[in-house]
Design a protein around this motif. Structure first.
Motif, PDB file in Angstrom:
ATOM      1  N   LYS A 124       0.837  -1.199   0.000  1.00 20.99           N
ATOM      2  CA  LYS A 124       0.000   0.000   0.000  1.00 20.99           C
ATOM      3  C   LYS A 124       0.873   1.250   0.000  1.00 20.99           C
ATOM      4  CE  LYS A 124      -3.924  -1.974   2.494  1.00 20.99           C
ATOM      5  NZ  LYS A 124      -4.678  -1.937   3.751  1.00 20.99           N
ATOM      6  N   ALA A 125       1.928   1.234   0.800  1.00 19.39           N
ATOM      7  CA  ALA A 125       2.843   2.383   0.855  1.00 19.39           C
ATOM      8  C   ALA A 125       3.533   2.582  -0.492  1.00 19.39           C
ATOM      9  CB  ALA A 125       3.879   2.181   1.958  1.00 19.39           C
ATOM     10  N   GLU A 126       3.957   1.482  -1.121  1.00 22.39           N
ATOM     11  CA  GLU A 126       4.581   1.566  -2.447  1.00 22.39           C
ATOM     12  C   GLU A 126       3.600   2.149  -3.463  1.00 22.39           C
ATOM     13  OE1 GLU A 126       6.364  -2.094  -3.919  1.00 22.39           O
ATOM     14  OE2 GLU A 126       6.919  -2.623  -1.867  1.00 22.39           O
ATOM     15  N   LEU A 127       2.357   1.693  -3.383  1.00 23.52           N
ATOM     16  CA  LEU A 127       1.329   2.175  -4.297  1.00 23.52           C
ATOM     17  C   LEU A 127       1.124   3.675  -4.109  1.00 23.52           C
ATOM     18  CD1 LEU A 127      -0.815   1.207  -6.414  1.00 23.52           C
ATOM     19  CD2 LEU A 127      -2.416   1.101  -4.510  1.00 23.52           C
ATOM     20  N   ARG A 128       1.007   4.103  -2.863  1.00 25.71           N
ATOM     21  CA  ARG A 128       0.804   5.528  -2.564  1.00 25.71           C
ATOM     22  C   ARG A 128       1.964   6.358  -3.113  1.00 25.71           C
ATOM     23  NH1 ARG A 128      -0.933   5.681   2.559  1.00 25.71           N
ATOM     24  NH2 ARG A 128      -2.977   6.286   1.844  1.00 25.71           N
ATOM     25  N   THR A 129       3.180   5.927  -2.860  1.00 28.26           N
ATOM     26  CA  THR A 129       4.368   6.646  -3.326  1.00 28.26           C
ATOM     27  C   THR A 129       4.389   6.720  -4.848  1.00 28.26           C
ATOM     28  OG1 THR A 129       5.594   5.916  -1.380  1.00 28.26           O
ATOM     29  CG2 THR A 129       6.888   6.681  -3.249  1.00 28.26           C
ATOM     30  N   PHE A 130       4.117   5.593  -5.498  1.00 29.68           N
ATOM     31  CA  PHE A 130       4.155   5.542  -6.960  1.00 29.68           C
ATOM     32  C   PHE A 130       3.090   6.448  -7.569  1.00 29.68           C
ATOM     33  CE2 PHE A 130       2.977   3.868 -11.097  1.00 29.68           C
ATOM     34  CZ  PHE A 130       4.214   3.787 -11.717  1.00 29.68           C
ATOM     35  N   VAL A 131       1.851   6.343  -7.080  1.00 27.55           N
ATOM     36  CA  VAL A 131       0.745   7.129  -7.646  1.00 27.55           C
ATOM     37  C   VAL A 131       1.001   8.619  -7.441  1.00 27.55           C
ATOM     38  CG1 VAL A 131      -1.713   7.669  -7.418  1.00 27.55           C
ATOM     39  CG2 VAL A 131      -0.970   5.295  -7.488  1.00 27.55           C
ATOM     40  N   THR A 132       1.435   8.996  -6.256  1.00 21.77           N
ATOM     41  CA  THR A 132       1.714  10.406  -5.977  1.00 21.77           C
ATOM     42  C   THR A 132       2.807  10.934  -6.909  1.00 21.77           C
ATOM     43  OG1 THR A 132       1.063  10.096  -3.677  1.00 21.77           O
ATOM     44  CG2 THR A 132       2.353  12.056  -4.180  1.00 21.77           C
ATOM     45  N   ALA A 133       3.885  10.175  -7.070  1.00 22.08           N
ATOM     46  CA  ALA A 133       4.973  10.592  -7.964  1.00 22.08           C
ATOM     47  C   ALA A 133       4.480  10.670  -9.411  1.00 22.08           C
ATOM     48  CB  ALA A 133       6.149   9.624  -7.851  1.00 22.08           C
ATOM     49  N   PHE A 134       3.655   9.717  -9.818  1.00 22.13           N
ATOM     50  CA  PHE A 134       3.126   9.717 -11.188  1.00 22.13           C
ATOM     51  C   PHE A 134       2.317  10.989 -11.439  1.00 22.13           C
ATOM     52  CE2 PHE A 134      -0.027   8.827 -14.422  1.00 22.13           C
ATOM     53  CZ  PHE A 134       0.705   8.201 -15.415  1.00 22.13           C
ATOM     54  N   ILE A 135       1.424  11.325 -10.516  1.00 28.84           N
ATOM     55  CA  ILE A 135       0.578  12.524 -10.674  1.00 28.84           C
ATOM     56  C   ILE A 135       1.440  13.783 -10.642  1.00 28.84           C
ATOM     57  CG2 ILE A 135      -1.257  13.907  -9.612  1.00 28.84           C
ATOM     58  CD1 ILE A 135      -2.252  11.345 -11.040  1.00 28.84           C
ATOM     59  N   ASN A 179       4.419  14.211 -11.572  1.00 25.24           N
ATOM     60  CA  ASN A 179       5.283  14.333 -12.747  1.00 25.24           C
ATOM     61  C   ASN A 179       4.541  14.233 -14.071  1.00 25.24           C
ATOM     62  OD1 ASN A 179       7.800  14.541 -11.291  1.00 25.24           O
ATOM     63  ND2 ASN A 179       7.475  12.415 -10.730  1.00 25.24           N
ATOM     64  N   SER A 180       3.209  14.256 -14.035  1.00 22.32           N
ATOM     65  CA  SER A 180       2.418  14.099 -15.252  1.00 22.32           C
ATOM     66  C   SER A 180       1.903  15.437 -15.759  1.00 22.32           C
ATOM     67  CB  SER A 180       1.216  13.190 -14.999  1.00 22.32           C
ATOM     68  OG  SER A 180       1.646  11.897 -14.700  1.00 22.32           O
ATOM     69  N   ASP A 181       1.725  15.508 -17.075  1.00 21.15           N
ATOM     70  CA  ASP A 181       1.053  16.649 -17.686  1.00 21.15           C
ATOM     71  C   ASP A 181      -0.437  16.359 -17.603  1.00 21.15           C
ATOM     72  OD1 ASP A 181       0.039  18.690 -19.228  1.00 21.15           O
ATOM     73  OD2 ASP A 181       0.937  18.006 -21.109  1.00 21.15           O
ATOM     74  N   LEU A 182      -1.129  17.063 -16.749  1.00 21.57           N
ATOM     75  CA  LEU A 182      -2.537  16.761 -16.484  1.00 21.57           C
ATOM     76  C   LEU A 182      -3.448  17.076 -17.668  1.00 21.57           C
ATOM     77  CD1 LEU A 182      -2.844  17.903 -12.782  1.00 21.57           C
ATOM     78  CD2 LEU A 182      -2.273  15.665 -13.710  1.00 21.57           C
ATOM     79  N   GLU A 183      -2.953  17.857 -18.607  1.00 19.59           N
ATOM     80  CA  GLU A 183      -3.758  18.176 -19.794  1.00 19.59           C
ATOM     81  C   GLU A 183      -3.863  16.970 -20.722  1.00 19.59           C
ATOM     82  OE1 GLU A 183      -5.362  21.116 -20.351  1.00 19.59           O
ATOM     83  OE2 GLU A 183      -4.692  21.698 -18.343  1.00 19.59           O
ATOM     84  N   LEU A 225      -4.282  14.639  -7.139  1.00 18.79           N
ATOM     85  CA  LEU A 225      -4.712  15.696  -8.055  1.00 18.79           C
ATOM     86  C   LEU A 225      -5.266  16.895  -7.297  1.00 18.79           C
ATOM     87  CD1 LEU A 225      -6.424  13.556 -10.827  1.00 18.79           C
ATOM     88  CD2 LEU A 225      -4.437  15.039 -11.127  1.00 18.79           C
ATOM     89  N   VAL A 226      -6.066  16.634  -6.298  1.00 16.81           N
ATOM     90  CA  VAL A 226      -6.627  17.717  -5.487  1.00 16.81           C
ATOM     91  C   VAL A 226      -5.502  18.477  -4.785  1.00 16.81           C
ATOM     92  CG1 VAL A 226      -8.029  18.215  -3.440  1.00 16.81           C
ATOM     93  CG2 VAL A 226      -8.891  16.658  -5.190  1.00 16.81           C
ATOM     94  N   ALA A 227      -4.563  17.732  -4.207  1.00 14.59           N
ATOM     95  CA  ALA A 227      -3.436  18.377  -3.522  1.00 14.59           C
ATOM     96  C   ALA A 227      -2.620  19.219  -4.492  1.00 14.59           C
ATOM     97  CB  ALA A 227      -2.553  17.319  -2.859  1.00 14.59           C
ATOM     98  N   ARG A 228      -2.392  18.689  -5.689  1.00 12.07           N
ATOM     99  CA  ARG A 228      -1.621  19.428  -6.700  1.00 12.07           C
ATOM    100  C   ARG A 228      -2.355  20.690  -7.123  1.00 12.07           C
ATOM    101  NH1 ARG A 228       0.876  16.905 -12.290  1.00 12.07           N
ATOM    102  NH2 ARG A 228       1.441  18.894 -13.229  1.00 12.07           N
ATOM    103  N   GLN A 229      -3.669  20.574  -7.292  1.00 16.27           N
ATOM    104  CA  GLN A 229      -4.472  21.728  -7.685  1.00 16.27           C
ATOM    105  C   GLN A 229      -4.469  22.783  -6.581  1.00 16.27           C
ATOM    106  OE1 GLN A 229      -8.564  20.830  -8.504  1.00 16.27           O
ATOM    107  NE2 GLN A 229      -8.944  22.775  -9.490  1.00 16.27           N
ATOM    108  N   GLN A 230      -4.604  22.362  -5.332  1.00 15.12           N
ATOM    109  CA  GLN A 230      -4.585  23.308  -4.207  1.00 15.12           C
ATOM    110  C   GLN A 230      -3.239  24.003  -4.091  1.00 15.12           C
ATOM    111  OE1 GLN A 230      -5.825  20.788  -0.970  1.00 15.12           O
ATOM    112  NE2 GLN A 230      -8.000  21.222  -1.300  1.00 15.12           N
ATOM    113  N   ALA A 231      -2.163  23.264  -4.319  1.00 19.47           N
ATOM    114  CA  ALA A 231      -0.824  23.848  -4.267  1.00 19.47           C
ATOM    115  C   ALA A 231      -0.652  24.884  -5.378  1.00 19.47           C
ATOM    116  CB  ALA A 231       0.241  22.761  -4.384  1.00 19.47           C
TER     117      ALA A 231
END
Length: 170
Positions: A108-119, A121-125, A159-165
């Motif tokens: 679960k921790a690996e998944l959280r780390t991976f997903v957060t890093a993916f988001i 470093n991604s171009d959300l458009e 995504l929400v955290a990135r948008q708020q930041a």
């Protein structure tokens, strides 16, 4: 066009395989499948259905944890029922229960780390949910529907955290 000739039962089975809501008319089910395959979010009309579905899934998981091994009878498989490994642990023949829990926690921790890093470093458009799913499969292999839902929720939070930041910087 192949989905037009598919029965409602087959559409529902397809949706269950990818852990999506199975309620609605035939055209709604087909649209849900197409949007999932394209990596698109649910339609506005479907948003409430998805919200209710996720709440029901969470309740089922809680109930499954409370009722491990009890089942509901009628000869049906019940989600969250006791697995062979859990039965061995209950019988005392399995000594790896704590190790399994640690493995799940680590995963679960690996998944959280991976997903957060993916988001992050991604171009959300241009990035789609399908891109995340493909990256997850490359990193972790085939994931269970439960883990895919967890990844989707983690992505939403990131995504929400990135948008708020981004809004805070403006």
């Amino acid at each position: 066009s192949a989905l037009i000739h598919t029965t409602v039962g087959e559409l529902r089975r397809m949706l269950k395989q990818v852990n999506l809501p199975t309620e609605g008319a035939k055209h709604e089910l087909a649209i849900r499948i197409i949007r999932e395959l394209a990596g698109l979010p649910p339609t506005e009309a479907d948003a409430l259905v998805f919200e209710e579905f996720e709440l029901q899934e969470a309740e089922r998981q809680k109930a499954g944890d409370k009722n491990k091994g009890k089942g509901k009878g009628k000869g049906r498989f019940v989600r969250g029922s006791t697995s062979i490994a859990e039965e061995e642990e209950l019988d005392g023949s399995g000594d790896e229960g704590e190790e399994e829990d640690k493995h799940k926690s680590d995963r679960k921790a690996e998944l959280r780390t991976f997903v957060t890093a993916f988001i992050d470093n991604s171009d959300l458009e241009t990035t789609k949910l399908r891109d995340l799913n493909d990256a997850l499969e490359l990193q972790f292999g085939e994931l269970s529907p439960k883990m895919l839902i967890r990844a989707r929720r983690l992505a939403e939070k990131a995504l929400v955290a990135r948008q708020q930041a981004a809004e805070a910087e403006e």
